[in-house]
Design an enzyme around this catalytic site. Structure first.
Site, PDB file in Angstrom:
ATOM      1  CG  ASP A 191      -2.004  -1.070   1.306  1.00 29.89           C
ATOM      2  OD1 ASP A 191      -2.475  -0.933  -0.266  1.00 29.89           O
ATOM      3  OD2 ASP A 191      -3.180  -1.206   2.412  1.00 29.89           O
ATOM      4  CE1 TYR A 244       3.999  -6.992   4.145  1.00 27.78           C
ATOM      5  CE2 TYR A 244       3.632  -9.179   4.302  1.00 27.78           C
ATOM      6  CZ  TYR A 244       3.447  -8.554   3.555  1.00 27.78           C
ATOM      7  OH  TYR A 244       3.139  -8.155   1.740  1.00 27.78           O
TER       8      TYR A 244
END
Lengths: 247, 247
Positions: free
Chosen positions: B55, B113
């Site tokens: 994003d 992540y």
């Protein structure tokens, strides 16, 4: 009439988006953005006096300025309110009241600068604007030995860019060194003052080692020559941090 | 006719200046800037297939894309030429030739992540855009214990933002933890895949601990509820890094 207070603010900033610290016409500077925030918080645009100048793109882990004001706002509240008003790349770390004899610039005893080098074939995009990128592996032990030759009191006129307005170009370097942490090489230097671009020229001169053009003894000779053309280029601003200011 | 080659590129980027990875109309994205550089180096605008979506404002320490090309340029030369063409906040780290059965996205086995939190009353302006700022001291030991409850195979539909187009919302988390390094708190999670905003909702849910609203067992319950409204807010994109992609 309310008494005049002198407030000493400690700040830090990422310099990438600014044309340096000091106010200039038609350019966004740290001091100007700070004065905008002060105007919001203190309801008056006060003049501020910084501890140093920094160039476009140069950062500060510690920087001080003082401001005289009759506003009664407590120091802690000023810190919180200013941080709410400032952009994310500037922060106010502390504020305290000082006497009228204290001066953010003239009272400085020592300053410490850091210069960060990303020393790897491929740049680090997460550190874009925060480090100088050097592609060929540096010999940090050699750089550290050479850096020791800056120590002591010397006329550093050969490490000063044109545009500096200093008459007295003698400065004392108290501490100086180069260390490696993985692919990050850091040059650290503490002195009683620095000429215009002095740290960046020191770094540019040390980086001549990259081309096999620096050996022990060279720095001593270059300093003694007082000749700007003997040193290396002025290393880019992105790796430079004003790291500590000692009063 | 020249043979078709499938090249797998490993890149890294700071996402602050980009509207995410994937190409969009009227928005600057990592993929688009990458295709611009490819057009310069390969003399042809080739299509590229990324390993993931990221994003706006999200970073990648490791990201892969593949590209089919008939150009004969060697991998090492492509890396150097692309880095010369790209802006400083994107870097190509490596390139290798893979077989036609290899797919940057469908061949992914695991992804890791990182989520970075600057955990101090005053923000760090040098890390602006690179960390989430949390003002109240977090209890990283509690967060770490709670994070263990994400481990295993679960239907994570309650940790998925509207806008995700997934039909199968079951994912397996292999490894998960929270560690502190000074004022920096890091959440690390490895899984076989992640739903839309899943990591940011995991972090937002853990951060409810900041308000004394998280105790051991809560994560297990929230996951089991499959109810998005039971978790915390979606934590901001600035602290999120795609850290490792394993094939």
């Amino acid at each position: 009439m309310k008494p005049m207070r002198r407030l000493l603010f400690e700040i830090a900033y990422r310099g990438t988006a600014y044309h340096g610290y000091q106010v200039q016409q038609n350019a966004r500077t740290v001091a100007e953005v700070m004065q905008d925030a002060i105007e919001v918080v203190f309801k008056k645009r006060e003049g501020i006096t910084g501890c140093s100048r920094t160039d476009t793109g140069v950062h500060a882990n510690q920087f001080y300025f003082h401001m005289d004001t009759q506003a009664g706002i407590p120091c802690e509240a000023a810190v919180i309110a200013l941080n709410n008003s400032l952009p994310g790349d500037i922060a106010v770390k502390s504020c305290r009241e000082v006497g009228p004899e204290f001066h953010a610039r003239y009272s400085v005893k020592k300053k410490e600068y850091l210069y960060k080098i990303w020393d790897a074939p491929i740049r680090n995009p997460l550190l874009d604007g925060l480090v100088l990128h050097n592609r060929r592996r540096l010999d940090e032990a050699l750089l550290n030995r050479c850096a020791q030759e800056f120590l002591g009191t010397h006329d550093f006129i050969g490490f000063c860019s044109a545009g500096g307005k200093m008459h007295d170009t003698v400065r004392t370097i108290y501490d100086c060194g180069v260390v490696r942490d993985g692919d990050l090489v850091e040059f650290r230097v503490t002195g009683n003052g620095f000429l215009y671009n002095m740290v960046r020229i020191m770094v540019g001169t040390l980086l001549q080692a990259d081309y096999g053009r620096l050996k022990e003894g060279d720095i001593t000779e270059i300093v003694a020559s007082k000749d700007r053309s003997r040193g290396g280029i002025t290393a880019g601003p992105e790796g430079l941090y004003l790291n500590r200011v000692l009063y």
